[in-house]
Design a protein around this motif. Structure first.
Motif, PDB file in Angstrom:
ATOM      1  N   ARG A   1     -24.624 231.469  12.539  1.00 17.53           N
ATOM      2  CA  ARG A   1     -25.512 230.327  12.110  1.00 17.53           C
ATOM      3  C   ARG A   1     -24.781 229.116  11.405  1.00 17.53           C
TER       4      ARG A   1
ATOM      5  N   GLN B   1     -22.818 226.817  13.806  1.00 19.46           N
ATOM      6  CA  GLN B   1     -23.838 225.997  14.294  1.00 19.46           C
ATOM      7  C   GLN B   1     -24.647 225.118  13.503  1.00 19.46           C
ATOM      8  N   THR B   2     -24.455 225.172  12.093  1.00 21.51           N
ATOM      9  CA  THR B   2     -24.923 224.465  11.119  1.00 21.51           C
ATOM     10  C   THR B   2     -24.168 223.631  10.539  1.00 21.51           C
ATOM     11  N   ASP B   3     -24.564 222.059  10.524  1.00 24.85           N
ATOM     12  CA  ASP B   3     -24.038 220.964   9.563  1.00 24.85           C
ATOM     13  C   ASP B   3     -24.057 221.164   7.892  1.00 24.85           C
ATOM     14  N   ASN B   4     -22.929 221.074   7.337  1.00 28.40           N
ATOM     15  CA  ASN B   4     -22.877 221.713   6.114  1.00 28.40           C
ATOM     16  C   ASN B   4     -23.582 220.644   5.137  1.00 28.40           C
TER      17      ASN B   4
ATOM     18  N   ASN C   1     -27.825 220.403   6.808  1.00 27.52           N
ATOM     19  CA  ASN C   1     -28.373 221.769   7.086  1.00 27.52           C
ATOM     20  C   ASN C   1     -29.079 221.498   8.570  1.00 27.52           C
TER      21      ASN C   1
ATOM     22  N   PRO D   1     -28.837 221.579  12.629  1.00 21.67           N
ATOM     23  CA  PRO D   1     -27.778 222.193  13.635  1.00 21.67           C
ATOM     24  C   PRO D   1     -26.786 221.027  13.890  1.00 21.67           C
ATOM     25  N   ASN D   2     -25.538 221.573  14.271  1.00 22.51           N
ATOM     26  CA  ASN D   2     -24.387 220.705  14.550  1.00 22.51           C
ATOM     27  C   ASN D   2     -24.472 220.319  15.873  1.00 22.51           C
TER      28      ASN D   2
ATOM     29  N   ARG E   1     -24.038 223.495  18.100  1.00 21.49           N
ATOM     30  CA  ARG E   1     -25.316 223.969  18.568  1.00 21.49           C
ATOM     31  C   ARG E   1     -26.144 223.336  19.847  1.00 21.49           C
TER      32      ARG E   1
ATOM     33  N   ARG F   1     -36.519 215.908  10.487  1.00 19.42           N
ATOM     34  CA  ARG F   1     -37.024 217.242  10.761  1.00 19.42           C
ATOM     35  C   ARG F   1     -38.437 217.558  10.561  1.00 19.42           C
TER      36      ARG F   1
ATOM     37  N   ALA G   1     -30.582 217.364  15.454  1.00 18.99           N
ATOM     38  CA  ALA G   1     -29.108 217.744  15.146  1.00 18.99           C
ATOM     39  C   ALA G   1     -28.277 216.594  14.683  1.00 18.99           C
TER      40      ALA G   1
END
Length: 466
Positions: free
Chosen positions: A301, A304-307, A310, A312-313, A316, A369, A379
């Motif tokens: 997870r 595949q997640t933008d820091n 939050n 998806p990057n 993903r 979102r 994303a």
């Protein structure tokens, strides 16, 4: 030694046993006379398909299929003569050449219908996917991407997989064992084999790094006897004999070949102590296995997640993109892409600093979102650019969503003392598009929005002025 098959293989028997008719027609005197007039009936088999059938070193036909075939032909009053072959491909070729009248145990397919007639099913067995232990459960093979499947040469499953699942790369092997070994040694992602063969091979070879990862829907093995097309009466006589075989008889034959064997004279006190010890060990192993799986899932997870946002990057998105594209092609659905760029973002960083710029991006991501549907994938594409992948959406639907996002951003107070806006480009999947083409058109539409005043939604239709 004795067989403890009453519980262990009861489930397999119930799953795999074909239905039978108690009111089956008996052979007439004319049928018996015709069977006797045939003399020795030649037949070919798969010499390496354990536990269904093999040709032993002594040249004997052995296995589940052999016992069922003997039962059927005995009741039909037929005498058989085995035509030895070295592999299944040779058996098929020999049958096509008319050198063996029967093929003992096979699925009916359109290609095989060209030279064979088929009896009613002699045995029915499910087909299952065999993968390595770490492979996810397979729900729908159509959505798999970049995976390979090992199959023995000449099987009916090869025909069907190539036709129904072109997304899987087929690797042909020379035997059942080779197909399973390729999965075990990571040379193939999976194989598709009969439930009986899978359970037998994994147990016999000790391949406990493998598992049954799902069942192929509507792909049961309805195993029949193939009869040369110029022998319709022989096929009819065999059908009458097949109809007399009971589930009990089939179950007894299965258990002779795949039943679990244990020694008698058990020390039950010692067995209980060993069992309790094993349970404790298994409980510890299961707990740490669960902990490791949870840790692995969390690492997946995070990767595949933008820091910052939050969302998806890009990683993903790159994984999901081909899956959604394949689904849209298969189901004939739309697939659209929304590309979003924050207007004058550099000015925000220059005037207020990067911490404020980060807060604007976080708030922007939350607005996106909350605006999209549950099936959409928002994303962070990079920098101040966001994208939304919209399955089952045509251009008009994606434009409505894009406008909703633009208005939500425009109405939001970002605590910068000024109104913040976005420019948005929208494109939808065309008949011959690949991923790069769809991205490129969305990016071009975004550029038009930026160059014509910002704070607007433009689509690929604006590229041509239509």
């Amino acid at each position: 030694m004795r067989s403890l098959s009453s519980i262990t293989w009861l489930v397999v028997w119930l799953l795999c046993t074909a239905a039978w008719s108690a009111g089956a027609a008996e052979l007439t005197d004319s049928d018996r006379a015709y069977a006797a007039s045939l003399g020795k009936v030649s037949f070919c088999v798969d010499p390496d398909w354990e536990p269904f059938e093999i040709i032993s070193p002594a040249g004997q036909h052995q296995g589940i299929a052999a016992d069922l075939l003997r039962l059927v032909t005995g009741r039909a009053g037929l005498s058989l003569e085995l035509v030895p072959t070295t592999d299944w491909d040779e058996s098929i070729a020999t049958s096509k050449a008319g050198q063996c009248t029967l093929l003992s145990f096979l699925n009916q397919t359109p290609k095989r219908d060209e030279w064979l007639l088929f009896t009613d099913p002699l045995f029915t067995d499910s087909n299952v996917f065999i993968t390595r232990e770490e492979h996810p459960f397979i729900i729908d093979p159509a959505i798999l991407s970049g995976e390979s499947i090992a199959l023995p040469s000449g099987t009916s499953m090869e025909e069907r997989i190539r036709r129904d699942y072109p997304n899987l790369r087929v690797i042909i092997t020379d035997s059942e064992k080779s197909a399973i070994d390729m999965v075990s040694t990571r040379q193939a992602s999976m194989t598709l084999r009969s439930l009986i063969v899978a359970a037998y091979t994994i147990r016999k070879e000790g391949l406990f790094n493998l598992k049954i990862a799902g069942q192929m829907p509507n792909y049961s093995n309805n195993l029949r006897i193939g009869v040369l097309r110029d022998q319709p009466r022989l096929r009819d006589i065999l059908n009458k004999a097949i109809a007399t075989i009971t589930p009990t008889e089939r179950g007894q034959i299965i258990n002779q070949h795949v039943a679990i064997q244990v020694q008698t004279g058990i020390d039950y006190a010692l067995t209980i102590k060993i069992a309790l010890g094993l349970i404790a060990v298994l409980a510890i192993v299961a707990y740490w296995g669960w902990r490791m799986r949870k840790l692995s899932q969390e690492l997946d997870r995070l990767s595949q997640t933008d820091n910052l946002t939050n969302l998806p990057n890009r990683t993903r998105l790159n994984l999901q993109f081909p899956i959604e594209l394949a689904r849209a092609r298969r189901l004939g659905q739309g697939l659209s892409l929304i590309m979003i760029d924050v207007d004058h973002f550099k000015r925000i960083n220059d005037e207020f600093g990067h911490l404020v710029g980060d807060k604007v991006l976080i708030a922007m991501s939350d607005l996106v979102r909350r605006s999209v549907r549950a099936i959409d994938l928002p994303a962070r594409w990079g920098g101040e650019e966001l994208v939304v992948l919209c399955p089952d959406s045509h251009l008009d639907q994606a434009l409505i969503l894009a406008e909703r996002i633009r208005q939500a951003v425009r109405d939001h107070d970002f605590d910068t003392g000024r109104r913040q806006t976005v420019s948005i480009g929208v494109a939808t999947l065309g008949p011959s598009d690949d991923i790069d083409q769809l991205l490129n058109r969305a990016d071009q539409a975004l550029y038009i929005g930026k160059s014509s005043g910002r704070d607007r939604v433009c689509s690929e239709a604006d590229l041509t002025g239509t």
